[in-house]
Design an enzyme around this catalytic site. Structure first.
Site, PDB file in Angstrom:
ATOM      1  N   LYS A 190      -1.703 -11.729   8.076  1.00 36.18           N
ATOM      2  CA  LYS A 190      -0.408 -11.052   8.218  1.00 36.18           C
ATOM      3  C   LYS A 190       0.541 -11.367   7.063  1.00 36.18           C
ATOM      4  O   LYS A 190       1.513 -10.666   6.844  1.00 36.18           O
ATOM      5  CB  LYS A 190       0.251 -11.419   9.545  1.00 36.18           C
ATOM      6  CG  LYS A 190       0.729 -12.841   9.652  1.00 36.18           C
ATOM      7  CD  LYS A 190       1.526 -13.033  10.921  1.00 36.18           C
ATOM      8  CE  LYS A 190       2.041 -14.453  11.019  1.00 36.18           C
ATOM      9  NZ  LYS A 190       2.796 -14.733  12.211  1.00 36.18           N
ATOM     10  N   ASN A 202       0.289 -13.818   3.161  1.00 35.48           N
ATOM     11  CA  ASN A 202      -0.415 -13.816   1.872  1.00 35.48           C
ATOM     12  C   ASN A 202      -1.758 -14.520   1.976  1.00 35.48           C
ATOM     13  O   ASN A 202      -1.881 -15.527   2.679  1.00 35.48           O
ATOM     14  CB  ASN A 202       0.422 -14.539   0.816  1.00 35.48           C
ATOM     15  CG  ASN A 202       1.710 -13.795   0.539  1.00 35.48           C
ATOM     16  OD1 ASN A 202       1.745 -12.567   0.554  1.00 35.48           O
ATOM     17  ND2 ASN A 202       2.778 -14.540   0.318  1.00 35.48           N
ATOM     18  N   CYS A 205      -1.377 -23.477   2.581  1.00 31.88           N
ATOM     19  CA  CYS A 205      -1.812 -24.402   1.533  1.00 31.88           C
ATOM     20  C   CYS A 205      -1.555 -23.846   0.132  1.00 31.88           C
ATOM     21  O   CYS A 205      -0.903 -24.479  -0.693  1.00 31.88           O
ATOM     22  CB  CYS A 205      -3.299 -24.700   1.722  1.00 31.88           C
ATOM     23  SG  CYS A 205      -3.991 -25.697   0.411  1.00 31.88           S
ATOM     24  N   TYR A 240       4.298 -37.383   5.244  1.00 32.79           N
ATOM     25  CA  TYR A 240       3.814 -37.145   3.887  1.00 32.79           C
ATOM     26  C   TYR A 240       4.534 -35.991   3.198  1.00 32.79           C
ATOM     27  O   TYR A 240       4.828 -36.062   2.002  1.00 32.79           O
ATOM     28  CB  TYR A 240       2.284 -37.030   3.844  1.00 32.79           C
ATOM     29  CG  TYR A 240       1.716 -35.667   4.191  1.00 32.79           C
ATOM     30  CD1 TYR A 240       1.401 -34.756   3.194  1.00 32.79           C
ATOM     31  CD2 TYR A 240       1.487 -35.299   5.515  1.00 32.79           C
ATOM     32  CE1 TYR A 240       0.882 -33.515   3.505  1.00 32.79           C
ATOM     33  CE2 TYR A 240       0.977 -34.068   5.833  1.00 32.79           C
ATOM     34  CZ  TYR A 240       0.674 -33.175   4.824  1.00 32.79           C
ATOM     35  OH  TYR A 240       0.183 -31.953   5.137  1.00 32.79           O
ATOM     36  N   GLU A 250      14.256 -41.650   8.792  1.00 26.60           N
ATOM     37  CA  GLU A 250      12.990 -41.694   9.530  1.00 26.60           C
ATOM     38  C   GLU A 250      13.240 -42.315  10.903  1.00 26.60           C
ATOM     39  O   GLU A 250      13.826 -43.391  11.000  1.00 26.60           O
ATOM     40  CB  GLU A 250      11.963 -42.511   8.718  1.00 26.60           C
ATOM     41  CG  GLU A 250      10.716 -42.930   9.476  1.00 26.60           C
ATOM     42  CD  GLU A 250       9.931 -41.759  10.068  1.00 26.60           C
ATOM     43  OE1 GLU A 250       9.625 -40.811   9.334  1.00 26.60           O
ATOM     44  OE2 GLU A 250       9.641 -41.809  11.284  1.00 26.60           O
ATOM     45  N   GLY A 267       7.220 -32.530  11.365  1.00 27.93           N
ATOM     46  CA  GLY A 267       5.921 -32.173  11.927  1.00 27.93           C
ATOM     47  C   GLY A 267       5.744 -30.671  11.981  1.00 27.93           C
ATOM     48  O   GLY A 267       6.658 -29.912  11.635  1.00 27.93           O
ATOM     49  N   ASP A 302      -5.453 -26.215  11.323  1.00 30.37           N
ATOM     50  CA  ASP A 302      -4.263 -26.826  11.929  1.00 30.37           C
ATOM     51  C   ASP A 302      -4.103 -26.502  13.409  1.00 30.37           C
ATOM     52  O   ASP A 302      -3.287 -27.126  14.089  1.00 30.37           O
ATOM     53  CB  ASP A 302      -2.994 -26.336  11.197  1.00 30.37           C
ATOM     54  CG  ASP A 302      -2.780 -27.056   9.877  1.00 30.37           C
ATOM     55  OD1 ASP A 302      -3.682 -27.792   9.446  1.00 30.37           O
ATOM     56  OD2 ASP A 302      -1.700 -26.868   9.270  1.00 30.37           O
ATOM     57  N   HIS A 344     -16.483 -47.594 -18.169  1.00 26.24           N
ATOM     58  CA  HIS A 344     -15.357 -48.483 -18.476  1.00 26.24           C
ATOM     59  C   HIS A 344     -14.509 -47.862 -19.583  1.00 26.24           C
ATOM     60  O   HIS A 344     -15.062 -47.318 -20.519  1.00 26.24           O
ATOM     61  CB  HIS A 344     -15.891 -49.832 -18.929  1.00 26.24           C
ATOM     62  CG  HIS A 344     -14.809 -50.787 -19.309  1.00 26.24           C
ATOM     63  ND1 HIS A 344     -13.993 -51.393 -18.375  1.00 26.24           N
ATOM     64  CD2 HIS A 344     -14.392 -51.237 -20.531  1.00 26.24           C
ATOM     65  CE1 HIS A 344     -13.126 -52.170 -19.006  1.00 26.24           C
ATOM     66  NE2 HIS A 344     -13.349 -52.086 -20.314  1.00 26.24           N
TER      67      HIS A 344
HETATM   68  C1  FAD Z   1       4.633 -28.693   1.908  1.00 27.87           C
HETATM   69  C2  FAD Z   1       3.216 -28.897   2.374  1.00 27.87           C
HETATM   70  C3  FAD Z   1       2.348 -29.641   1.591  1.00 27.87           C
HETATM   71  C4  FAD Z   1       1.028 -29.825   1.983  1.00 27.87           C
HETATM   72  N1  FAD Z   1       0.212 -30.561   1.183  1.00 27.87           N
HETATM   73  C5  FAD Z   1      -1.075 -30.740   1.550  1.00 27.87           C
HETATM   74  C6  FAD Z   1      -1.968 -31.467   0.707  1.00 27.87           C
HETATM   75  O1  FAD Z   1      -1.582 -31.958  -0.361  1.00 27.87           O
HETATM   76  N2  FAD Z   1      -3.251 -31.597   1.097  1.00 27.87           N
HETATM   77  C7  FAD Z   1      -3.702 -31.071   2.274  1.00 27.87           C
HETATM   78  O2  FAD Z   1      -4.892 -31.224   2.582  1.00 27.87           O
HETATM   79  N3  FAD Z   1      -2.879 -30.377   3.104  1.00 27.87           N
HETATM   80  C8  FAD Z   1      -1.594 -30.204   2.759  1.00 27.87           C
HETATM   81  N4  FAD Z   1      -0.762 -29.466   3.574  1.00 27.87           N
HETATM   82  C9  FAD Z   1      -1.300 -28.963   4.858  1.00 27.87           C
HETATM   83  C10 FAD Z   1      -2.112 -27.702   4.623  1.00 27.87           C
HETATM   84  O3  FAD Z   1      -1.315 -26.739   3.982  1.00 27.87           O
HETATM   85  C11 FAD Z   1      -2.627 -27.177   5.961  1.00 27.87           C
HETATM   86  O4  FAD Z   1      -3.316 -28.207   6.627  1.00 27.87           O
HETATM   87  C12 FAD Z   1      -3.569 -26.007   5.741  1.00 27.87           C
HETATM   88  O5  FAD Z   1      -2.921 -24.948   5.079  1.00 27.87           O
HETATM   89  C13 FAD Z   1      -4.117 -25.518   7.086  1.00 27.87           C
HETATM   90  O6  FAD Z   1      -5.003 -24.477   6.851  1.00 27.87           O
HETATM   91  P1  FAD Z   1      -5.289 -23.368   7.945  1.00 27.87           P
HETATM   92  O7  FAD Z   1      -6.311 -22.472   7.339  1.00 27.87           O
HETATM   93  O8  FAD Z   1      -5.537 -24.004   9.243  1.00 27.87           O
HETATM   94  O9  FAD Z   1      -3.907 -22.568   8.111  1.00 27.87           O
HETATM   95  P2  FAD Z   1      -2.846 -21.943   7.102  1.00 27.87           P
HETATM   96  O10 FAD Z   1      -3.030 -22.384   5.719  1.00 27.87           O
HETATM   97  O11 FAD Z   1      -1.536 -22.212   7.757  1.00 27.87           O
HETATM   98  O12 FAD Z   1      -3.171 -20.405   7.164  1.00 27.87           O
HETATM   99  C14 FAD Z   1      -3.003 -19.671   8.322  1.00 27.87           C
HETATM  100  C15 FAD Z   1      -2.835 -18.212   7.968  1.00 27.87           C
HETATM  101  O13 FAD Z   1      -2.913 -17.440   9.162  1.00 27.87           O
HETATM  102  C16 FAD Z   1      -1.999 -16.359   9.084  1.00 27.87           C
HETATM  103  N5  FAD Z   1      -1.713 -15.904  10.447  1.00 27.87           N
HETATM  104  C17 FAD Z   1      -1.069 -16.591  11.426  1.00 27.87           C
HETATM  105  N6  FAD Z   1      -1.040 -15.856  12.566  1.00 27.87           N
HETATM  106  C18 FAD Z   1      -1.667 -14.689  12.287  1.00 27.87           C
HETATM  107  C19 FAD Z   1      -1.965 -13.525  13.050  1.00 27.87           C
HETATM  108  N7  FAD Z   1      -1.612 -13.434  14.324  1.00 27.87           N
HETATM  109  N8  FAD Z   1      -2.624 -12.521  12.446  1.00 27.87           N
HETATM  110  C20 FAD Z   1      -2.982 -12.608  11.142  1.00 27.87           C
HETATM  111  N9  FAD Z   1      -2.741 -13.687  10.376  1.00 27.87           N
HETATM  112  C21 FAD Z   1      -2.100 -14.713  10.941  1.00 27.87           C
HETATM  113  C22 FAD Z   1      -0.803 -16.972   8.373  1.00 27.87           C
HETATM  114  O14 FAD Z   1      -0.018 -15.960   7.761  1.00 27.87           O
HETATM  115  C23 FAD Z   1      -1.476 -17.888   7.348  1.00 27.87           C
HETATM  116  O15 FAD Z   1      -1.663 -17.246   6.103  1.00 27.87           O
HETATM  117  C24 FAD Z   1       0.563 -29.254   3.194  1.00 27.87           C
HETATM  118  C25 FAD Z   1       1.433 -28.484   3.987  1.00 27.87           C
HETATM  119  C26 FAD Z   1       2.741 -28.305   3.585  1.00 27.87           C
HETATM  120  C27 FAD Z   1       3.657 -27.480   4.432  1.00 27.87           C
END
Ligand code: FAD
Length: 468
Positions: free
Chosen positions: A40, A42, A47, A186, A206, A273, A314, A446
Site C-alpha cells: 500500500k 513504497n 526498513c 535503539y 528513559e 516502541g 515485525d 592482521h
Molecule cells: C528508524 C528505524 C531504524 C531501524 N533500523 C534498523 C536496523 O538498523 N536494523 C534492523 O534490522 N532493523 C531496523 N529497523 C527495524 C526494521 O525496519 C523492521 O524490523 C523491518 O522493516 C520489518 O520488516 P517487515 O517486512 O516485517 O515490515 P515493514 O518493513 O514494516 O514492511 C511492511 C510493509 O507492509 C505494508 N503494508 C502494511 N499493511 C498493508 C496492507 N494492509 N496492505 C498492503 N500493504 C501493507 C507497509 O506499507 C510496509 O511497506 C529500524 C526501524 C526504524 C523505524
C-alpha cells in the site's frame, strides 16, 4: 468491491513489501510459485524507506561531520567545517531510491506481480486489494503476511508538528538546536546520536533504569560515556508526561522520582516502541489468532492458526529487526513449497548502531545462567587490538560465551567500533556448531578487528597471546 469483479487466481500472495515481504515473494517465485505481492506504500517497507537504511545514511554523514571537526588529536585540523543539511537529506534520499528501485527490479526479474493497494482478508483463501478508485479480489492457495509495524503514540504526545515519530526525525529539513528523545531504545539512541553529531543538544528521557535495555550493562557503559562526551544528557527513570507546543518549539514535562521537571526544545522525538500492523487487515475475521499484543501466533514455519496464512517479520513474536523478517520470509516460502524448513533463532544477531556499536548473537551470560548452563565468558578488549588502536577507537570488547564441557560457542557480545561487522563471523561460528579452538585455529588477517574474536577464543581455551 467493483460490481462484477472477477477474482484473480494466484498461488502465493504476499502482503507488504518490506524486508519480510519482498524476500518472501522472491524466494516463493524461485521455488516455482505464481506470486503476487501487494503493497500500500513504497516497495522496501519501513526498513528501506524510513528505517534501517535512511537512519544509517544519516548516522554515517553525522560521523563524517563529527570526525572532520575533531581530528586535532590525530594531527588533522580543519577550519570552517560546514554542514549543508539539504544535501545530507538528498544523499539519504538517493540511497533509499537506489535500494527501493533495486527491490522493484528484483521482484520483476523474478516474475512477481506487483500490485499497489491495501489488502484486506475476506477468508482463508481470498483477500481484497483496494486503492482509491477500485477494488480487486484475489484467490490464493497461500498468503504470507508481512505488514510490519508502526510507532507507538503515548498519551499527551500526539504525533505531528513538534512531536515527531522516527520518520519525522529522519525527515527534518534543518538541524534542531535542541531535541528531546523520549525512549532510549535503539532507535532513539541512534537518532539522538546522529543529531548530537550534527550539533543538536540532545536529552534522552528513559523510563527504565538504563537506556538500551536489550544489551548488558557493561556493553551499554561505553555508549553512555560517549554520549556524555558529545554533550548528550541522559535522564533515566524519567516518565514523560506531556508535550505542549510553544511559540517556537515544544515544552516537555516529565517526572523523575516523584519530581516534576520541564524542558524546552525545538522538537520532541517519541521512540517508545512499535505496534504490529495487524488491526486493519481482516486477519481475525479470516480466523487468524493474535496474541494480546496483536502479534500473529505462528509455528516454526510461520504458519498461523489458519493453515493457508503465514506471517513473518515485525508482526510475529521476537526481535523487530529487518534480517529476522527476511530470515522468516525464506522459511515461510520454503514451507509453502513443501520443504522441511523451520526457524532457529540461535544465530539471530541484534545490532545497535550507536557509538560505539553494540552487537550480540546467541546466549548472553544472564541467559546462560538462567538456563543453568555451565558456561565460560572470555573477553578481549579493543584496547589490545592493533587495528582498533590505529583507528583511535579503543573503547569496547569482544566477549565469547562457550560451554564449559567442550568450548562450543553459544553466544557472543561485541561493543566497539564496527561491532556490527565483527559479530557476523561469530554468528556463523554458532550456526556451524564451532568451538573456541576452531575459531582460535582460523587465521585472521592482521591488523583487523576480527582478530579479537580469535584472541577471545584463545583466551577461552587458556592460550591467550595478547592478554594475560
Ligand atoms: C528508524 C528505524 C531504524 C531501524 N533500523 C534498523 C536496523 O538498523 N536494523 C534492523 O534490522 N532493523 C531496523 N529497523 C527495524 C526494521 O525496519 C523492521 O524490523 C523491518 O522493516 C520489518 O520488516 P517487515 O517486512 O516485517 O515490515 P515493514 O518493513 O514494516 O514492511 C511492511 C510493509 O507492509 C505494508 N503494508 C502494511 N499493511 C498493508 C496492507 N494492509 N496492505 C498492503 N500493504 C501493507 C507497509 O506499507 C510496509 O511497506 C529500524 C526501524 C526504524 C523505524
Amino acid at each position: 468491491m467493483v460490481v462484477g469483479d472477477f477474482p484473480i487466481e494466484t498461488d502465493t500472495i504476499v502482503v507488504g513489501a518490506g524486508p519480510g515481504g519482498y524476500v518472501a515473494a522472491i524466494r516463493a517465485a524461485q521455488l516455482g510459485q505464481k506470486v503476487t505481492i501487494v503493497e500500500k506504500g513504497n516497495l522496501g517497507g519501513v526498513c528501506l524507506n524510513v528505517g534501517c537504511i535512511p537512519s544509517k545514511a544519516l548516522l554515517n554523514v553525522s560521523h563524517r561531520y563529527d570526525h572532520a571537526q575533531h581530528g586535532e588529536e590525530l594531527g588533522v585540523k580543519a577550519e570552517n567545517v560546514t554542514l549543508d543539511f539539504g544535501k545530507v537529506q538528498d544523499f539519504k534520499g538517493s540511497v533509499v531510491n537506489k535500494l527501493t528501485g533495486g527491490v522493484e527490479a528484483l521482484l520483476k526479474g523474478n516474475k512477481v506481480e506487483i500490485v499497489k493497494g491495501e489488502a484486506y482478508f475476506v477468508d482463508g483463501n481470498s483477500l481484497r486489494v483496494m486503492d482509491e478508485t477500485s477494488a480487486q479480489t484475489y484467490n490464493f492457495k497461500n498468503a504470507i503476511v508481512a505488514t510490519g509495524s508502526r510507532p507507538i503514540e503515548i498519551p499527551n504526545f500526539k504525533f505531528g508538528g513538534r512531536v515527531l515519530d522516527s520518520t519525522g526525525a529522519l525527515n527534518l529539513q534543518e538541524v534542531p538546536k535542541k531535541l528531546v528523545v523520549v525512549g532510549g531504545g535503539y532507535i532513539g539512541s541512534e537518532l539522538g546520536t546522529a543529531y548530537a553529531n550534527f550539533g543538536t543538544e540532545v536529552t534522552i528521557l528513559e523510563g527504565a533504569k538504563e537506556i538500551l535495555g536489550g544489551f548488558e550493562k557493561q556493553m551499554v557503559a561505553p555508549v553512555k560515556k560517549k554520549m556524555k562526551a558529545k554533550g548528550m544528557t541522559i535522564e533515566t527513570e524519567a516518565l514523560a508526561k506531556s508535550a505542549e507546543e510553544t511559540e517556537n518549539g515544544v515544552k516537555v514535562t516529565y517526572e523523575v522520582k516523584g519530581e516534576e521537571k520541564t524542558i524546552e526544545a525545538d522538537y520532541v522525538l517519541v521512540t517508545v516502541g512499535r505496534r504490529p500492523n495487524t488491526d486493519e487487515l481482516g486477519l481475525s475475521e479470516a480466523g487468524v489468532k493474535l496474541t494480546d499484543r496483536g502479534l500473529v501466533e505462528v509455528d516454526k514455519q510461520g504458519r498461523s492458526s489458519v493453515n493457508s496464512i503465514f506471517a513473518i517479520g515485525d508482526i510475529v513474536p521476537g526481535l523487530p529487526l529487518a534480517h529476522k523478517a527476511s530470515y522468516e520470509a525464506k522459511v515461510a516460502a520454503e514451507a509453502i513449497a513443501g520443504q522441511n524448513a523451520e526457524v532457529d533463532y540461535i544465530g539471530m544477531p541484534a545490532v545497535c548502531f550507536t557509538e560505539p556499536e553494540l552487537a550480540q548473537v546467541g546466549y548472553t551470560e544472564a541467559q546462560a545462567k538462567e538456563e543453568g548452563i555451565a558456561y565460560k565468558a572470555s573477553k578481549f578488549p579493543y584496547q589490545a587490538n592493533g587495528r582498533a588502536l590505529s583507528l583511535n577507537d579503543t573503547d569496547g570488547f569482544v566477549k565469547l560465551i562457550t560451554l564449559k564441557e567442550d568450548d562450543t560457542l553459544i553466544g557472543a557480545q561485541v561493543v566497539g567500533t564496527s561491532a556490527s561487522d565483527v559479530i557476523s563471523e561469530l554468528g556463523l561460528a554458532i550456526e556451524a556448531g564451532m568451538n573456541a579452538e576452531d575459531i582460535a585455529l582460523t587465521v585472521h588477517a592482521h591488523p583487523t578487528l576480527g582478530e579479537m574474536s580469535m584472541e577471545a577464543a584463545e583466551k577461552a581455551i587458556g592460550l591467550p597471546i595478547h592478554t594475560m
